[in-house]
Scaffold this active site. Structure first.
Site, PDB file in Angstrom:
ATOM      1  N   ASP A 199       0.825  -1.204   0.000  1.00 19.05           N
ATOM      2  CA  ASP A 199       0.000   0.000   0.000  1.00 19.05           C
ATOM      3  C   ASP A 199       0.864   1.262   0.000  1.00 19.05           C
ATOM      4  O   ASP A 199       2.077   1.229   0.261  1.00 19.05           O
ATOM      5  CB  ASP A 199      -0.928  -0.001   1.219  1.00 19.05           C
ATOM      6  CG  ASP A 199      -2.287   0.604   0.918  1.00 19.05           C
ATOM      7  OD1 ASP A 199      -2.396   1.383  -0.053  1.00 19.05           O
ATOM      8  OD2 ASP A 199      -3.251   0.315   1.660  1.00 19.05           O
TER       9      ASP A 199
ATOM     10  N   ASP B 283     -10.560   1.618  -3.614  1.00 15.97           N
ATOM     11  CA  ASP B 283     -11.114   1.360  -2.283  1.00 15.97           C
ATOM     12  C   ASP B 283     -12.629   1.301  -2.309  1.00 15.97           C
ATOM     13  O   ASP B 283     -13.253   0.882  -1.334  1.00 15.97           O
ATOM     14  CB  ASP B 283     -10.667   2.452  -1.307  1.00 15.97           C
ATOM     15  CG  ASP B 283      -9.259   2.236  -0.790  1.00 15.97           C
ATOM     16  OD1 ASP B 283      -8.693   1.150  -1.024  1.00 15.97           O
ATOM     17  OD2 ASP B 283      -8.705   3.151  -0.156  1.00 15.97           O
TER      18      ASP B 283
END
Length: 723
Positions: free
Chosen positions: A468, A537
């Protein structure tokens, strides 16, 4: 090297053809020709043609295009392969420098092209009086329609000549033929609303897309396409240009009043500069480009094929069905609750279990712990190995979430090495998401990251990393200062690449997903070192139809991670049936991200059944050709088709019920006209020509909103022309 005698079959033409007497070079792909000519008198490489195949015998005599001859025109503008800043040039240059004496203009002296291999040609260029040489590289990968370009710069002087500052160093300038109308295609958006496809007229002047964020960004992606304004999904001309870079970037389309277009693909932005000291060199990232007459769909499939064949590390693998624990437990992870989730995930048919954020020391929320990459003693008192062993015993691979490029101020790493941050001394550091960015342009920082990643993977049997990157750059300057202090906008990504290369060399079995708060770091550069992409997301099944449609313009389905999460959706609050959620996620690499402890027995049974179906169509989706049949938002239905070997999969979605005439049959694409195709559920058979001409009768959709269906076809035989 000389012109070929005939041009009867373009498929048989050499990838690179050259005529020494005129300096003309042809780059031949499967369905196009890119041609240029070395003009030593003008000190330039002049563009000749980019479009349908032409023979070298014609190319050598084609005229060079130029503007009207007057004192207000740049006679070479728009016609050069790599325009410099110097002479009568007024368009955006591909290349700008600042020499030690503060001057900038470049006077180029171009040399004859050199054929390194049968598909790779290099053109040396040098400044006539300054110690700077640059090499223009062109390569035609086999079996495709893509041309690759990049540039290498060399400071050839001594200490007496001083340093040279690269102010702009584009990978390529792509001149496009003259047309009366032009339209620009790109994607735009924001966090959780990425990849929104946008088409608009290209105005006269300069149109620039880019990122100053230090990564590719959610708001745009480093590619554009131009067309004459009448191109459709499966017909018409398309010129597509992409950039393989994971740092800051810019792509500029320049259109003249005469309808001439040139596309500049460049790393960095106007404040990202790079210093060359005597003896040093710099190689740009690669730019990819292609031309087709088959519309946007053909352009996408061609780029997909290139990425699978020449970019992805393991394109032949089938990506596993994963389960990720984030939405179930957030930061409240523990050995017990992760093992409980792993057992439920394995029972559903998941093949990879990923432990997300919250597993490491000091990580009880997003304010602390980043940088301290050992297991949390309160959550995993025995370490991570018992969980990993149980996941492996259940028949799944074990994955972990990591964010190596970031640090919280509340961490031992920050307290030990504040000098490792991207930060301007004497200035306030801007925290975003309570974290700061580590400077991966520094070797000691990436060495540190490799050390703990090596330990983490080896000691815990880690098979997969979700990598990430949850904030953009601010105060992005090398702490050493100097004229190239902002080189980190270029060099951070290169440090990341080097780290990934070293890690994967040591652990060839390791697979990595690139994630940057969703789709914030997606580009051909990062895909050469990772295996899949966390697309967004936003897992709302309706929103994902639009996101996935835009994503597919450049990237293939086998890198597009797509999850089924809880309903109501955690982000949007929308309530959507499980079947619709699964069908949306089955269009890419299927993942499960819901709280399985709250799913009912009926939901678990349905989910297990749909996972079994996905595994049956997985080779078709992940390795097949993709055809976008109906785009989201253009009607009541969205539909996408995949073709691989003798199998066909068609996914259809109807987000909302609309009263009115029934939807016509779906006209499929990419089939064999005389073959028979059998519906694997109903047994009904159609000829390929019927499915492509009349269309596939729509399957019966459930009543109400959020209805969806999957149709599976299998080629059975060739029926002959009169059957």
């Amino acid at each position: 090297m000389h012109a070929t005698a005939t041009f009867a079959s373009h498929a048989a033409a050499a990838p690179v053809e050259m005529d020494e007497s005129t300096g003309t070079v042809l780059l031949n792909t499967a369905h196009s020709t890119y041609a240029f000519r070395v003009d030593r008198t003008a000190g330039a490489v002049r563009h000749v043609h980019w479009g349908l195949p032409i023979p070298l015998t014609d190319a050598v005599s084609l005229p060079l295009w130029s503007e009207h001859d007057n004192s207000f025109a740049g006679l070479l503008d728009g016609t050069e392969e790599y325009p410099v800043d110097g002479g009568a040039r007024f368009a955006v240059p591909a290349f700008e420098v600042r020499f030690a004496d503060g001057s900038s203009p470049v006077e180029a002296a171009v040399q004859n092209p050199v054929l390194l291999q049968d598909n790779h040609v290099v053109i040396p260029v040098e400044d006539r009086s300054r110690p700077l040489t640059w090499y223009l590289h062109y390569r035609v990968p086999a079996d495709g329609d893509v041309v690759q370009r990049w540039v290498e710069f060399f400071h050839t002087g001594t200490e007496d000549d001083g340093d040279i500052l690269l102010v702009r160093s584009a990978s390529a300038h792509w001149p496009v033929p003259q047309r009366s109308h032009w339209r620009l295609s790109s994607v735009h958006g924001s966090w959780s609303a990425e990849s929104r496809l946008h088409r608009s007229p290209l105005p006269v002047g300069e149109t620039t897309l880019g990122s100053r964020r230090g990564h590719t960004g959610h708001h745009a992606n480093p590619w554009i396409a131009v067309d004459p304004g009448d191109t459709g999904e499966e017909h018409g001309e398309v010129w597509l240009v992409a950039l393989a870079t994971s740092g800051s970037w810019r792509i500029t389309a320049q259109r003249t009043a005469a309808g001439r277009v040139g596309i500049l693909a460049c790393e960095g932005h106007e404040a990202a500069e790079l210093l060359l000291r005597p003896g040093q060199q710099h190689r740009t990232s690669v730019s990819l480009a292609q031309y087709t007459t088959g519309g946007f769909g053909t352009a996408s499939r061609s780029i997909h094929r290139h990425l699978r064949t020449h970019v992805l590390p393991h394109p032949g693998e089938l990506r596993p069905v994963l389960y990720n624990s984030w939405e179930a437990t957030s930061f409240e992870v523990s050995e017990d609750n992760q093992i409980a989730l792993a057992r439920r995930a394995a029972a559903l048919g998941a093949e990879l279990f990923v432990l997300d954020d919250g597993w490491f020391r000091g990580r009880d929320d997003d304010r602390s712990g980043l940088g301290d990459w050992t297991s949390h003693p309160g959550k995993f008192p025995r370490g991570l190995r018992p969980l990993a062993d149980e996941v492996h015993r259940l028949g799944m691979a074990f994955g972990l979430w990591v964010e190596p490029e970031m640090v919280n101020t509340d961490s031992d790493l920050y307290r030990a090495h504040p000098e490792w941050l991207l930060h301007v001394p004497g200035r306030t550091s801007t925290e975003l998401r309570h974290q700061l960015v580590l400077d991966f342009s520094r070797r000691e920082v990436t060495d540190w990251a490799l050390q703990w990643l090596r330990r983490l993977v080896r000691e815990n049997g880690v098979d997969f990393l979700k990598w990430d990157f949850n904030r953009s750059f601010t105060e992005a300057a090398a702490r050493t200062g100097g004229p190239d202090a902002r080189k980190v906008h270029l060099e951070h990504a290169r440090g990341l690449y080097d780290l990934l290369d070293r890690l994967r060399t040591e652990f060839p079995q390791l697979r990595i997903e690139t994630c940057a708060g969703g789709g914030g770091r997606v580009d051909p550069g990062i895909l050469s070192r990772t295996d899949q992409v966390w697309t967004s997301d936003n897992t709302d099944a309706v929103d994902r139809l639009t996101i996935q449609h835009g994503f597919s313009q450049l990237y293939p389905a086998n890198v597009m991670s797509a999850w089924v999460t809880d309903s109501p959706n955690p982000l949007t609050g929308r309530t959507v049936p499980m079947r619709f959620r699964f069908h949306g996620a089955m269009a890419g690499v299927l993942g499960i991200g819901g709280d399985l402890t709250r799913w009912t027995d009926a939901e678990l049974t349905e989910a297990a059944s749909l996972i079994r179906v996905y595994k049956e169509i997985r080779p078709v989706v992940q390795h097949g050709q993709q055809f976008r049949l109906l785009a989201p938002g253009e009607g009541p239905l969205t539909a996408v088709q995949y073709v691989h070997a003798d199998q066909v999969a068609v996914l259809v979605w109807r987000p909302s019920t609309v009263f009115g005439p029934g939807q016509p049959p779906l006209r499929l694409r990419g089939l064999e006209a005389e073959a028979l195709y059998r519906d694997e559920e109903t047994g009904r058979q159609w000829h390929g020509r019927t499915l492509m001409g009349f269309g596939l009768p729509l399957p019966e959709l459930p009543s109400g909103d959020y209805a969806s269906a999957l149709v599976r076809l299998r080629k059975t035989d060739s029926a002959g022309p009169d059957a």
